[in-house]
Design an enzyme around this catalytic site. Structure first.
Site, mmCIF file in Angstrom:
data_model
loop_
_atom_site.group_PDB
_atom_site.id
_atom_site.type_symbol
_atom_site.label_atom_id
_atom_site.label_comp_id
_atom_site.label_asym_id
_atom_site.label_seq_id
_atom_site.Cartn_x
_atom_site.Cartn_y
_atom_site.Cartn_z
ATOM 1 N N ASP A 277 37.892 2.212 63.986
ATOM 2 C CA ASP A 277 39.253 2.453 64.463
ATOM 3 C C ASP A 277 40.175 1.254 64.284
ATOM 4 O O ASP A 277 41.367 1.397 64.131
ATOM 5 C CB ASP A 277 39.250 2.919 65.927
ATOM 6 C CG ASP A 277 38.344 2.074 66.801
ATOM 7 O OD1 ASP A 277 37.954 0.977 66.341
ATOM 8 O OD2 ASP A 277 38.031 2.489 67.926
ATOM 9 N N ASP B 292 30.723 4.504 65.976
ATOM 10 C CA ASP B 292 31.116 3.685 67.120
ATOM 11 C C ASP B 292 30.598 4.350 68.368
ATOM 12 O O ASP B 292 30.348 5.548 68.367
ATOM 13 C CB ASP B 292 32.650 3.681 67.245
ATOM 14 C CG ASP B 292 33.298 2.778 66.230
ATOM 15 O OD1 ASP B 292 32.583 1.964 65.656
ATOM 16 O OD2 ASP B 292 34.519 2.920 66.037
ATOM 17 N N ASP C 80 37.956 -2.879 60.818
ATOM 18 C CA ASP C 80 36.955 -1.908 60.376
ATOM 19 C C ASP C 80 37.273 -1.384 58.975
ATOM 20 O O ASP C 80 36.425 -0.785 58.327
ATOM 21 C CB ASP C 80 36.927 -0.692 61.323
ATOM 22 C CG ASP C 80 36.400 -1.065 62.697
ATOM 23 O OD1 ASP C 80 35.700 -2.092 62.782
ATOM 24 O OD2 ASP C 80 36.680 -0.336 63.663
HETATM 25 P P1 ATP Z 1 32.831 0.643 69.838
HETATM 26 O O1 ATP Z 1 34.070 1.410 70.082
HETATM 27 O O2 ATP Z 1 32.829 -0.093 68.539
HETATM 28 O O3 ATP Z 1 31.618 1.390 70.141
HETATM 29 P P2 ATP Z 1 33.494 -0.940 72.017
HETATM 30 O O4 ATP Z 1 34.761 -0.220 72.134
HETATM 31 O O5 ATP Z 1 32.593 -0.897 73.156
HETATM 32 O O6 ATP Z 1 32.685 -0.546 70.808
HETATM 33 P P3 ATP Z 1 35.052 -3.270 71.682
HETATM 34 O O7 ATP Z 1 36.240 -2.475 72.019
HETATM 35 O O8 ATP Z 1 35.040 -4.146 70.500
HETATM 36 O O9 ATP Z 1 33.767 -2.406 71.562
HETATM 37 O O10 ATP Z 1 34.708 -4.109 72.980
HETATM 38 C C1 ATP Z 1 33.709 -5.111 72.974
HETATM 39 C C2 ATP Z 1 33.673 -5.809 74.304
HETATM 40 O O11 ATP Z 1 34.940 -6.410 74.568
HETATM 41 C C3 ATP Z 1 33.412 -4.863 75.476
HETATM 42 O O12 ATP Z 1 32.054 -4.783 75.731
HETATM 43 C C4 ATP Z 1 34.158 -5.520 76.600
HETATM 44 O O13 ATP Z 1 33.333 -6.440 77.264
HETATM 45 C C5 ATP Z 1 35.276 -6.274 75.926
HETATM 46 N N1 ATP Z 1 36.551 -5.548 76.021
HETATM 47 C C6 ATP Z 1 36.795 -4.300 75.638
HETATM 48 N N2 ATP Z 1 38.062 -3.943 75.848
HETATM 49 C C7 ATP Z 1 38.662 -5.022 76.380
HETATM 50 C C8 ATP Z 1 39.990 -5.310 76.824
HETATM 51 N N3 ATP Z 1 40.954 -4.416 76.748
HETATM 52 N N4 ATP Z 1 40.238 -6.522 77.303
HETATM 53 C C9 ATP Z 1 39.286 -7.445 77.361
HETATM 54 N N5 ATP Z 1 38.020 -7.245 76.984
HETATM 55 C C10 ATP Z 1 37.689 -6.050 76.501
#
Ligand code: ATP
Length: 941
Positions: free
Chosen positions: A661, A329, A665
């Site tokens: 996480d 990730d 997953d």
């Molecule tokens: P990874 O941890 O898998 O590398 P990530 O944490 O960046 O990836 P996600 O947490 O799935 O991936 O987030 C994907 C997208 O969702 C982000 O790019 C963001 O635009 C949006 N996002 C993340 N957190 C939030 C939140 N708390 N509320 C709303 N949108 C969110």
């Protein structure tokens, strides 16, 4: 009250009967009192092996029984000294075996305890994370997606809550939970939708619930006896060694019979040959091998814990050493997950935000000019939605929430949250992405507390990695507003309008493009971008589902946040490269953000490919298999894509380590060869599916674990080499001597002594040998590699044969010069055998030769060897021991002979290796060389 009826009671009645408070929970004192009364919230453990049983088990071993038989026969024949000595050796062997197994058992148990579950409980009105074993009936707990329900509970509040109850009901489709009362008294468990049960998993949504039963009183407790499975946790290597051990027993016994027969045929006394045979069989069989392997594994696992990697499944220690791809990730693993909003885009204008980390100080500027966000309607709304659609909490480092009044006052004065003189540092509880928006708000004097009087949350549709957005419905001045934030490219489909120059205007194609351009410009700078939107809900309109709430939205703008890479990750990725391990980034974030960070970290080579979830979905499996080796970044993927990626890499012959996480997953974590969960941010579901947990969520820890995994395997090879070469030497001395009709070169007691003293301690010290310096410069070992591969079998045989021949030569030379002094020749043979093994043990540390490593590096080994030498001298020179071991004093001449012949096996082979120019050339391992689509093994060239 009987648990049968909790589902028939209203939430108020449950709260009343449990004598608790639905909002502030129990007091700490009351919880403590109830814990004493109800006992800990644990299912009673299966039977543990007690130390006494473990000790007795040592004497059940086949070899011990053979020795006991030998003792009896010696006793019956009146050879009391022999009988007592063998008995002493049995006892010492048993104690040594017990210590080894006890330590192994203890560390395995400690491992289990490390992965004990936790729960979020409200006590004294505060949310705290506690060990799940401390929960008591009446506790109010919070649940969210990915949690394992820590006790039986009655739900008080649910938000789109789905729970997977297959552990209890066998039904794998998640059940939608609710809070209303169910009237049927005998409703089956699966239908008690207002109850949650210990051990089941929250797959979606959030909830607040009151604990109604703990430990053995829970539904799971009632069937605990049925589900207690004993997980032996033996590794494939342990299985293979067990089989090898059986084979060696047969070989050793056959050789022993031949030795005994030959001895008797050549006129040796029958009793002497019987004892010699028994001793040889005992010495030749590496019965200590399984215990030493367990110890090496257990000690290695403890070293991993120190390096923040917790092994949940022992076999993964072996697999770690074979890992050829790590799929990681991005957020939190490769980056710090310390988000700070640095850019805003709204109404076509770009703003910059100053300030460091989570400190609530900073300004919003536009082309260097300070902007008061509260006077700009679009910016004000952007910040408001960011604070309202948010579950994080900003806490001062001291633990107190940021005082809203101070922030308000500062804001009124047109300053940021506080003056520099009163600087405070803050931290985030909850999601850092949301924390960054809270910090942004407080920089402009907008905090949750300052909005609380005007806006009341009535509904939440939680964030999940599939939807990539979150929304809340708030009540404001008699009306309702939907506030949404999420991934811009996806949220755009939900928006019909945009706030543009102070007005709500339809979101035309041109405006869409402008927004997408702003999004991409931010993403290219490695920023994580969130879009924020809202909608005023009409009075009669329903907002009960996500579909109803999240449509016809008005886009307010974008917030771009930095998430700096972890400092140590760049080096760790370089180490991986040198170790022939490919690093792949798999992230839910935007393609350009992911690409920018992958470049910064050195993950993406010049010709490496980046693809996104949509492109991946459009690819067939064959297509993916063909290209997967060139892809280094998968962006905007949904969790289910991860499973396809793992499978494709595995079809290409890779051994895949995969991090994750979230709940979704779990399938990919399970399918990966090494499933890795995050200790801090990971959900219980992902942890349970994993074989390794990173207690610091850090990518560098995976690399450290791989290094340990490789080292443990190499150390196991080292002591296998040492023990088996020693055994070959011992058997050969006796075998050749008997075949040639020579006198016995070693008396039985000497053989037993060598087995006990020379073999045990040094082998254990090899089990904790530091790694060779080029351990992480070699290619990963193929998963199916034989333990004797890379010339280990040859080394065992060649060194063993040389040790045997040299011992025999020293014996023969001494006997030739003093034909009447058999004891002297036997003592020389004994000393030569022991010293040859003790010199050889240093050779075992290196894949090349004794000259390639610092002999004194492994202090335990030096100590073990010194104590073995001390014991050898004792046996030779202490008067009282001489009759027991049939030894005599050795003079300088004999010692010179001993040392020359003892050194030959190691130094001769070492010199050969040096003359050949160091190590035999390492084989180059090329992955993915098989037919596309076939489960090809690595090709070795
Ligand atoms: P990874 O941890 O898998 O590398 P990530 O944490 O960046 O990836 P996600 O947490 O799935 O991936 O987030 C994907 C997208 O969702 C982000 O790019 C963001 O635009 C949006 N996002 C993340 N957190 C939030 C939140 N708390 N509320 C709303 N949108 C969110």
């Amino acid at each position: 009250m009987s648990q049968q009826r909790w589902h028939q009671l209203s939430t108020q009645d449950v709260i009343r009967l449990q004598k608790t408070d639905a909002l502030s929970g129990l007091s700490d004192r009351e919880a403590k009192r109830r814990l004493e009364a109800a006992g800990p919230n644990v299912l009673s453990e299966g039977v543990r092996i007690s130390p006494i049983v473990l000790l007795l088990n040592q004497f059940k071993d086949f070899m011990v029984l053979v020795l006991v038989g030998a003792t009896l026969i010696s006793g019956l024949l009146g050879e009391y000294l022999d009988a007592i000595t063998i008995l002493a050796i049995i006892v010492m062997n048993g104690i040594l075996g017990f210590i080894q197994e006890y330590r192994a058992e203890k560390s395995l148990r400690a491992l289990k305890e490390l992965s004990a579950p936790t729960a979020k409980v409200i006590r004294n009105g505060e949310v705290n994370e506690v060990g799940a074993h401390t929960l008591v009936p009446g506790d109010i707990i919070l649940l969210e997606s990915g949690d394992r329900i820590p006790a039986d509970v009655r739900f008080l509040e649910v938000n789109s809550l789905y729970v997977e109850e297959s552990a209890l009901t066998g039904e794998s489709v998640p059940v939608n939970k609710r809070i209303d009362t169910i009237l049927e008294e005998d409703a089956p468990l699966g239908d008690r939708r207002n109850l949650g049960f210990l051990g089941t998993m929250v797959t979606r949504g959030t909830a607040r619930a009151v604990v109604i039963a703990t430990g053995m009183d829970t539904e799971m407790g009632k069937i605990a006896d049925l589900i207690q499975t004993t997980d032996a946790m033996a590794t494939p290597l342990q299985h293979r060694l067990e089989q090898l051990g059986k084979l060696l027993i047969v070989i050793a016994l056959a050789l022993t019979v031949m030795v005994v027969a030959a001895g008797i045929m050549h006129g040796q006394p029958a009793y002497g040959m019987f004892l010699a045979g028994v001793s040889l069989a005992v010495a030749a069989i590496p019965e200590g091998l399984p215990a030493i392997v367990t110890i090496a594994l257990a000690l290695g696992v403890q070293r991993m814990i120190k390096r923040k990697a917790i092994v949940r499944k022992l076999p993964s220690v072996e697999t770690l050493g074979c890992a050829s791809v790590i799929c990681s990730d991005k957020t939190g693993t490769l980056t710090q997950n310390k988000m700070t909003v640095t850019h805003l885009w709204s109404g076509g204008s770009l703003y910059e935000v100053s300030g460091l980390g989570y400190e609530p100080y900073g300004e919003i500027t536009q082309q260097g000019k300070r902007i008061d966000a509260r006077r700009d309607s679009a910016l004000r709304r952007l910040l408001q939605v960011g604070v309202l659609c948010n579950n994080a909490v900003l806490v001062e480092q001291s633990g107190e929430a940021v005082a809203p009044k101070a922030a308000m006052k500062a804001a009124k004065e047109g300053k940021s949250a506080a003056s520099p003189g009163t600087k405070k540092t803050c931290d985030i509880k909850g999601d850092p992405t949301e924390g960054a928006l809270l910090v942004l708000g407080s920089k402009a004097g907008m905090t949750r507390q300052s909005l609380a009087g005007m806006y009341t949350r009535v509904k939440e549709f939680p964030f999940d990695a599939e939807r990539k957005r979150m929304s809340v419905v708030v009540q404001h001045q008699g009306g309702r507003i939907v506030c949404v934030k999420g991934a811009p490219d996806l949220l755009l489909d939900q928006c019909s309008y945009i706030l543009w120059e102070g007005n709500v205007v339809p979101l035309t194609g041109t405006l869409r493009q402008k927004m997408m351009a702003a999004n991409e410009a931010m993403a290219k700078q490695a920023l994580r971008v969130l879009a924020l939107a809202y909608r005023d809900v009409k009075e009669h309109e329903s907002c009960d589902t996500e579909e109803e709430a999240e449509r016809g939205l008005t886009l307010i703008g974008l917030a771009g946040m930095i998430d700096p890479p972890r400092e140590e990750v760049k080096d760790a990725i370089l180490t991986c490269k040198q170790a022939g391990i490919k690093t792949v980034m798999i992230t839910g974030d935007h393609q350009l953000t992911a690409e920018a960070i992958a470049k910064q970290l050195g993950i993406l080579p010049r010709n490496g490919k980046v693809i996104n979830g949509k492109q991946l979905a459009a690819m067939s499996d064959e297509d993916l298999d063909e290209k997967v080796d060139q892809i280094y970044v998968f962006a905007r993927v949904a969790p289910e894509h991860k499973l396809r990626i793992v499978k494709s890499l595995q079809r290409r012959g890779h051994v895949v380590a995969m991090t994750g996480d979230g709940v979704n997953d779990a399938p990919a974590i399970k399918a990966a060869d090494i499933g890795i969960a995050m200790g801090i941010t990971g959900t219980d579901v992902s942890k349970e599916a994993s074989s390794l947990v990173l207690s610091d969520d850090n990518f560098a820890t995976i690399v450290a674990a791989i290094e340990e995994g490789r080292n443990i395997y190499e150390n196991i090879r080292k002591f296998i080499r040492y023990l088996l070469a020693s055994n070959v030497g011992e058997i050969l001395v006796m075998f050749i001597a008997m075949m040639l009709g020579m006198p016995l070169p070693l008396v039985p007691i000497m053989i037993l002594w060598v087995n006990l003293v020379t073999d045990g301690l040094p082998a254990m010290a090899l089990g904790i040998d530091p790694s060779e310096s080029d351990l992480m410069k070699q290619k990963p070992r193929p998963a199916k590699e034989n333990i004797f591969a890379r010339r280990l079998g040859w080394k065992i045989l060649s060194r063993g044969v040389l040790i045997g021949l040299c011992t025999l030569a020293a014996f023969w030379l001494t006997l030739k010069s003093e034909p009447d002094h058999l004891s002297l020749a036997q003592t020389v043979a004994f000393a030569t055998l022991v010293m040859a093994q003790l010199i050889h043990v240093f050779d075992c540390r290196s894949s090349r030769s004794i000259f390639h490593r610092n002999v004194f590096e492994n202090k335990y080994l030096v100590l073990a060897v010194l104590s073995s030498i001390g014991l050898l001298l004792g046996v030779i020179y202490i008067d009282a021991l001489q009759p027991v071991f049939k030894t005599v004093d050795l003079g300088i001449r004999e010692w010179a002979l001993v040392l020359v012949f003892a050194g030959i096996p190691t130094f001769l082979m070492g010199a050969g290796s040096v003359l050949r120019g160091g190590a035999p050339k390492k084989k180059k391992i090329i992955y993915g060389g098989g037919m596309p689509g076939s489960k090809s093994n690595p090709v070795i060239r």
